[in-house]
Design a protein around this motif. Structure first.
Motif, PDB file in Angstrom:
ATOM      1  N   LEU A 209      49.945   7.954  16.083  1.00 31.61           N
ATOM      2  CA  LEU A 209      50.482   9.163  15.462  1.00 31.61           C
ATOM      3  C   LEU A 209      49.419  10.257  15.411  1.00 31.61           C
ATOM      4  N   VAL A 210      48.227   9.865  14.943  1.00 40.06           N
ATOM      5  CA  VAL A 210      47.174  10.869  14.811  1.00 40.06           C
ATOM      6  C   VAL A 210      46.766  11.402  16.192  1.00 40.06           C
ATOM      7  N   MET A 211      46.736  10.504  17.201  1.00 42.08           N
ATOM      8  CA  MET A 211      46.389  10.969  18.541  1.00 42.08           C
ATOM      9  C   MET A 211      47.442  11.944  19.065  1.00 42.08           C
ATOM     10  N   GLY A 212      48.723  11.625  18.811  1.00 41.16           N
ATOM     11  CA  GLY A 212      49.804  12.519  19.238  1.00 41.16           C
ATOM     12  C   GLY A 212      49.674  13.869  18.563  1.00 41.16           C
ATOM     13  N   LEU A 213      49.431  13.836  17.241  1.00 39.93           N
ATOM     14  CA  LEU A 213      49.343  15.094  16.493  1.00 39.93           C
ATOM     15  C   LEU A 213      48.102  15.888  16.907  1.00 39.93           C
ATOM     16  N   MET A 214      47.015  15.147  17.213  1.00 41.35           N
ATOM     17  CA  MET A 214      45.789  15.820  17.648  1.00 41.35           C
ATOM     18  C   MET A 214      46.063  16.596  18.931  1.00 41.35           C
TER      19      MET A 214
ATOM     20  N   ILE B  98      52.559  33.673  14.468  1.00 47.58           N
ATOM     21  CA  ILE B  98      53.074  32.468  13.812  1.00 47.58           C
ATOM     22  C   ILE B  98      54.418  32.086  14.424  1.00 47.58           C
ATOM     23  N   ARG B  99      55.294  33.117  14.667  1.00 46.77           N
ATOM     24  CA  ARG B  99      56.604  32.823  15.254  1.00 46.77           C
ATOM     25  C   ARG B  99      56.464  32.276  16.668  1.00 46.77           C
ATOM     26  N   ALA B 100      55.537  32.871  17.436  1.00 45.13           N
ATOM     27  CA  ALA B 100      55.440  32.521  18.849  1.00 45.13           C
ATOM     28  C   ALA B 100      54.634  31.248  19.085  1.00 45.13           C
ATOM     29  N   VAL B 101      53.635  30.973  18.248  1.00 44.16           N
ATOM     30  CA  VAL B 101      52.740  29.849  18.518  1.00 44.16           C
ATOM     31  C   VAL B 101      52.908  28.723  17.497  1.00 44.16           C
ATOM     32  N   VAL B 102      52.795  29.074  16.208  1.00 44.74           N
ATOM     33  CA  VAL B 102      52.694  28.029  15.193  1.00 44.74           C
ATOM     34  C   VAL B 102      54.024  27.309  14.982  1.00 44.74           C
TER      35      VAL B 102
ATOM     36  N   ALA C 266      54.723  23.371  15.427  1.00 43.94           N
ATOM     37  CA  ALA C 266      54.991  22.560  14.242  1.00 43.94           C
ATOM     38  C   ALA C 266      56.232  21.704  14.475  1.00 43.94           C
ATOM     39  N   LEU C 267      57.279  22.310  15.074  1.00 43.25           N
ATOM     40  CA  LEU C 267      58.490  21.544  15.379  1.00 43.25           C
ATOM     41  C   LEU C 267      58.157  20.418  16.358  1.00 43.25           C
ATOM     42  N   GLN C 268      57.309  20.768  17.336  1.00 44.26           N
ATOM     43  CA  GLN C 268      56.904  19.771  18.331  1.00 44.26           C
ATOM     44  C   GLN C 268      56.172  18.609  17.640  1.00 44.26           C
TER      45      GLN C 268
END
Lengths: 509, 315
Positions: free
Chosen positions: B288-293, B5-9, B13-15
């Protein structure tokens, strides 16, 4: 290890599995593909799609020759004050949810449509109410063409369950021969034959509608047999399709005229003589032969022959003579500048021709007119924009010329559109900075006319004024093109494009 | 798990938050900078080009408050985003959220079908080519993948329709409603993806086959197939999966064109229409949805690589 073989096998199996469904789809369903999306369930926005697909119906219908015919109303009449109209509602009609059609139901539906922008909202209707089996419409001023308003798709009759508490349409429960089973806005619709339909039963078990905005897609769908009817094919594709696929091409003149809207406040366009001179620089035969590929599309006046009351019999074809255009302008005091263009007071006759691509032929016609005008000494610059650039340019006065396709048959008789387009000052899609006191007077008289010979005389005179004054140049009568599968028989195009009469289509053998 | 979670998630999430803000702000600025009167454009989208007039445009302008100053509009949009309110579609008046979720579902189906085909076709071909380096198959697959990757998905799509739907009549040419309809658009996207991933796989396989540990596995007596299963697959998989992540951008841009060709009601198709109609909330919502996808798919790729590669877990 033979990954290639196994992958090929897997893909092959997959394709066999799905292809059996694809192969088995030759059924009793009419599949329609066209470029227009189903924007909404609302009749004032997308009602035409539900009318086209024979899902909903209106009180009044239109024969191919333009005569009005009873549909959900069996008869109608107006009283002596010309302010109260009575429509007798057809008996034995049920909606797709099984509920009967009553005058109350029709009034409910029309009142819901009246609250939204559209032809009903613009009309002088003061009240719509039910009295027994009659629908009573009270007007604020006489309006002789009222029944023709009730042919419009926004006046289709839907059951009360179609609306939510705020009067918004959430479902489409009509009375037509087909009832919706799937509606996925903005692209897809499927419907099946409605067993309780009041009229003759359709031959098809169902119909489907797919909006495919690209003409390549529509062409390929017809070629592969996925579509039985494909609308708005360009003339060249249609000819090719007829050679390569079991398809017959239909092209029929419809109620639209391709027009060139002129800003009559611009030098050169500010006199009837100047506008008529420009008219002579348009090569209609060339446009019909090489762009529209339909000789019937050559227009010799604003309104096509389908509008009997408005069509001027016996007019010759317009002359095409750019030399005449140049000579006329010279006679009006223009001279040639160093590049051979017409100029006056040191300013060249240079105009921007704004058009849009929703109808694919418009930019091509505009470019051809640009070249014809150049030969006549007029510099035109084509600007392909969004459709809304024309009304926007009309209002801020920036428009020089606009090329568009005007539907004069929106409600069967061109009267409503003529009032909007040609009254003094002009209209968003019609004349600009132009007016005729005589035409204003004729429009006022026609509002009160009962129709018949009197109405015809008035509309003939109105058409004559528009023809002589030429505030808007008619370029071509629009021709609707459809690719029709040879599996189908009895297909015909409604020139008013109110319905596609899918219930009358049968199977060839 | 906590480490993952620290290394990937967390970084992803910040991105995602940054992507949401950047995409939203950019679409806001760009749509305002486009020429033409927004009220007229929206009215044309709503009522069709026959019915757009000054009255309709004025009604739209008033209803949507298009007169308010841009900064105020931007601030209210930002507030709506923070409260997860994407607004209403200016053309259809439906909530943007419900429209986008309907469309994103169709796009995801298409993306998954494309990825499934790409995974079936690309790596398998790559392994076969890599194990017989400089063989006929290796040369053929190089030529094929170069050709496929250099043809835009739109042209590939037309080619597939012509062959599979028009000539062979195996599958429907366009439309949606059944799985059969997803095959051709999925394949049009997958061929480009598979073209590159087959070459990446092939190079990874060549590297593994030449490596000392693979030679040792063979020396200790394992057959080629067994040695590849035990010591090859995982090593080959890491670069291939990472490369799929990079390739997702191809998938997302391809979706826009392919959906329009195949009359597929996805998010790319919706984006094109929203731009034409200056439907700002829809443009923002779909972008937005495309970016988040894109961020989410990259996070999945990271997660898979994390699971595949013990060296990442150790670092």
């Amino acid at each position: 290890m033979k990954p290639i073989g196994s992958v090929a096998c897997a893909v092959g199996l997959l394709m066999l599995g799905v292809s059996s469904e694809a192969l088995a789809r030759k059924d009793n369903i009419i599949d329609v593909v066209c470029p227009w999306e189903i924007g909404s369930t609302d009749s004032t926005r997308s009602g035409h799609v539900f009318r086209w697909m024979s899902i909903s119906e209106t009180l009044v219908g239109v024969e191919p020759d333009g005569a009005m015919k009873p549909l959900l109303a069996t008869a109608w009449s107006v009283d002596d004050s010309r302010l109260v109209w009575r429509f007798k509602i057809r008996e034995g009609v049920t909606f797709h949810n099984g509920k009967p059609l009553t005058a109350d139901a029709a009034a409910f539906s029309l009142n819901a449509a009246r609250t939204k922008p559209g032809v009903l909202a613009k009309s002088p209707i003061a009240e719509i109410a039910a009295e027994g089996s009659e629908l009573v419409v009270r007007l604020s001023e006489p309006f002789a063409t009222l029944p023709s308003l009730f042919t419009h798709a926004s006046a289709q009759i839907l059951e009360a369950e179609s609306y939510d508490a705020d009067g918004n349409t959430v479902k489409v429960i009509g009375t037509g021969p087909f009832a919706i089973t799937v509606l996925q806005t903005p692209q897809r619709l499927a419907a099946k034959a409605y067993a309780g339909y009041w009229g003759p039963k359709p031959a098809a078990e169902g119909v489907t509608y797919l909006a495919a905005p690209r003409s390549e897609t529509r062409t390929l769908m017809v070629q592969s047999g996925d579509a039985d009817l494909a609308f708005n094919m360009d003339a060249a594709s249609l000819k090719r399709l007829e050679m390569t696929a079991p398809v017959k091409g239909f092209s029929t003149p419809v109620a639209r005229t391709v027009t060139l809207k002129l800003n009559a406040a611009r030098p050169g366009l500010d006199t009837a003589r100047g506008r008529n001179a420009i008219n002579a620089a348009i090569d209609r035969q060339g446009i019909a032969a090489s762009i529209l590929r339909e000789p019937k599309s050559v227009a010799n006046q604003q309104f096509s022959p389908m509008f009997g009351d408005w069509f001027l019999e016996g007019l010759p074809q317009f002359r095409y003579d750019p030399k005449f255009t140049r000579a006329e302008f010279k006679a009006m005091g223009w001279s040639e500048d160093a590049d051979g263009y017409l100029a006056k007071d040191g300013k060249r006759l240079s105009l921007v021709l704004t058009t849009f691509s929703d109808r694919p032929e418009l930019p091509i016609i505009a470019t051809s007119i640009q070249e014809s005008l150049r030969q006549a000494g007029i510099e035109a610059k084509v600007s392909v924009n969004n459709a809304s650039a024309i009304p926007a340019g009309h209002h801020d006065g920036s428009l020089d010329m606009g090329m568009l396709a005007r539907n004069y048959g929106v409600v069967r008789d061109p009267f409503v559109v003529v009032t909007e387009d040609f009254r003094s000052g002009g209209g968003d899609w019609g004349a600009m900075n132009w007016g005729s006191a005589e035409l204003d007077d004729l429009i006022a008289k026609m509002k009160l006319s009962d129709g018949g010979a009197e109405y015809k005389a008035l509309s003939q005179r109105a058409a004559r004024i528009i023809h002589d004054e030429m505030p808007v140049i008619p370029v071509a009568w629009h021709v609707q093109t459809v690719a029709v599968s040879k599996d189908l028989a009895n297909f015909s195009i409604d020139p008013f494009q109110l319905t596609w009469n899918l219930e009358k289509v049968t199977w060839a053998k | 798990m906590g480490k993952m979670i620290r290394a990937v998630v967390v970084p992803r999430a910040l991105q995602a938050v940054m992507v949401a803000w950047t995409v939203g702000t950019l679409t806001f600025v760009l749509t305002r900078a486009l020429p033409g009167d927004m009220a007229y454009r929206i009215a044309a989208g709503r009522y069709g080009y026959d019915n757009v007039d000054a009255a309709a445009a004025a009604a739209v302008r008033q209803e949507l408050g298009l007169d308010q100053p841009p900064l105020l509009a931007y601030a209210s949009w930002l507030w709506d985003l923070l409260t997860l309110n994407l607004g209403r579609d200016m053309v259809s008046n439906e909530p943007v959220w419900s429209e986008v979720t309907h469309q994103v579902g169709h796009s995801l189906v298409l993306a998954l079908v494309a990825i499934a085909f790409a995974v079936l076709l690309g790596p398998a071909l790559g392994v076969a080519a890599g194990l017989r380096r400089r063989g006929a198959l290796d040369h053929a697959s190089l030529a094929l993948s170069t050709a496929l990757r250099s043809v835009p998905p739109f042209i590939l799509g037309i080619g597939l329709i012509l062959v599979v739907a028009v000539e062979l009549r195996w599958l429907p040419a366009a439309g949606h409603g059944g799985f059969a309809h997803a095959v051709l658009p999925g394949l049009a996207l997958a061929l480009g993806l598979a073209a590159v991933s087959s070459r990446v796989t092939r190079n990874a396989v060549v590297a593994v086959a030449r490596s000392p540990f693979f030679a040792f596995a063979r020396t200790k007596g394992l057959g080629e197939a067994l040695a590849f299963r035990r010591h090859g697959v995982r090593n080959v998989a890491v670069p291939v999966v990472s490369y799929f992540g990079v390739q997702l951008i191809y998938l997302i841009e391809g979706v826009v064109v392919v959906e329009s060709l195949f009359a597929w009601p996805g998010i790319g198709h919706a984006l094109v229409h929203a731009i034409v109609a200056r439907n700002v909330p829809m443009i923002q919502g779909t972008a937005l949805v495309m970016g988040l996808m894109f961020v989410a798919l990259n996070a999945v790729v990271d997660g898979i690589c994390w699971g595949l590669d013990p060296r990442r877990r150790a670092s």
